[in-house]
Design a protein around this motif. Structure first.
Motif, PDB file in Angstrom:
ATOM      1  N   ASP A 152       0.874  -1.072  -0.067  1.00  0.00           N
ATOM      2  CA  ASP A 152       0.111   0.017   0.008  1.00  0.00           C
ATOM      3  C   ASP A 152       0.917   1.250   0.035  1.00  0.00           C
ATOM      4  O   ASP A 152       1.817   1.302   0.723  1.00  0.00           O
ATOM      5  N   TYR A 153       0.479   2.261  -0.757  1.00  0.00           N
ATOM      6  CA  TYR A 153       1.134   3.320  -0.636  1.00  0.00           C
ATOM      7  C   TYR A 153       0.170   4.784   0.123  1.00  0.00           C
ATOM      8  O   TYR A 153      -1.004   4.312  -0.116  1.00  0.00           O
ATOM      9  N   SER A 154       0.804   5.568   0.681  1.00  0.00           N
ATOM     10  CA  SER A 154      -0.109   6.346   1.493  1.00  0.00           C
ATOM     11  C   SER A 154       0.584   7.676   1.400  1.00  0.00           C
ATOM     12  O   SER A 154       1.814   7.717   1.340  1.00  0.00           O
ATOM     13  N   LEU A 155      -0.329   8.597   1.415  1.00  0.00           N
ATOM     14  CA  LEU A 155      -0.100  10.147   1.557  1.00  0.00           C
ATOM     15  C   LEU A 155      -0.728  10.621   2.969  1.00  0.00           C
ATOM     16  O   LEU A 155      -2.064  10.501   3.212  1.00  0.00           O
ATOM     17  N   VAL A 156       0.245  11.058   3.956  1.00  0.00           N
ATOM     18  CA  VAL A 156      -0.259  11.487   5.289  1.00  0.00           C
ATOM     19  C   VAL A 156      -0.238  12.946   5.184  1.00  0.00           C
ATOM     20  O   VAL A 156       0.817  13.688   4.952  1.00  0.00           O
ATOM     21  N   ILE A 157      -1.358  13.798   5.226  1.00  0.00           N
ATOM     22  CA  ILE A 157      -1.387  15.177   5.046  1.00  0.00           C
ATOM     23  C   ILE A 157      -1.744  15.820   6.577  1.00  0.00           C
ATOM     24  O   ILE A 157      -2.737  15.146   7.177  1.00  0.00           O
ATOM     25  N   THR A 158      -0.965  16.622   6.977  1.00  0.00           N
ATOM     26  CA  THR A 158      -1.044  17.244   8.219  1.00  0.00           C
ATOM     27  C   THR A 158      -1.798  18.534   8.114  1.00  0.00           C
ATOM     28  O   THR A 158      -1.051  19.361   7.426  1.00  0.00           O
TER      29      THR A 158
END
Length: 162
Positions: free
Chosen positions: A24-30
């Motif tokens: 899985d690839y993820s993008l975490v946006i804060t």
């Protein structure tokens, strides 16, 4: 002959274990508010910029495209995680995660009974779902016509292009 059979069994077992592993690839946006939002992809995403939005597109054919306003972003992190498909999900109060592919949008980390809604750009409700007791909700998007849509929950909204 017995050694060959044992060797074949070992190879088949190793191959089955490898096939069961998902990437899985993820993008975490804060966000500037401190809230973290995770977008999960089955295939490697590509980030580009369109005006004041960041566009995230999966590299797969028919991949979903997510548009996120840059004005809300404090920082972002891409990662690739090896997952076994069986895991414990720990949900924090300020954490929401969205998995998007060509056929569905899944949200987790929501409050139970919270709404997940898809709107057309002219404001028409196209589909909705309520989060279950674990805070997860899924909407089937396979029946939506190609175009741009808005996904909204109580604390998050973003555009995606099908």
């Amino acid at each position: 002959m017995k050694k060959i059979i044992i060797l074949l069994c070992a190879i088949i077992t190793a191959a089955a274990a490898q096939a069961a592993t998902l990437y899985d690839y993820s993008l975490v946006i804060t966000k500037k508010s401190g809230e973290a939002v995770t977008y999960m992809f089955r295939n490697q995403p590509v980030a580009t910029f369109e005006g004041t939005d960041m566009a995230i597109t999966e590299t797969a054919v028919n991949g979903a495209k997510v548009l996120y306003p840059m004005t809300d972003i404090e920082k972002m992190t891409f990662s690739k995680a090896e997952r076994s498909g069986v895991e414990t999900v720990v949900s924090g109060e300020n954490t929401a995660a969205f998995a998007i592919d060509a056929t569905s949008i899944t949200a987790s980390g929501l409050k139970p009974e919270a709404g997940l809604t898809i709107f057309s750009l002219d404001g028409k409700k196209m589909a909705d779902a309520k989060a279950d007791a674990d805070g997860a909700a899924t909407i089937d998007i396979s029946g939506l016509a190609p175009g741009a849509y808005i996904v909204a929950t109580a604390g998050n909204s973003f555009k995606f292009i099908k």
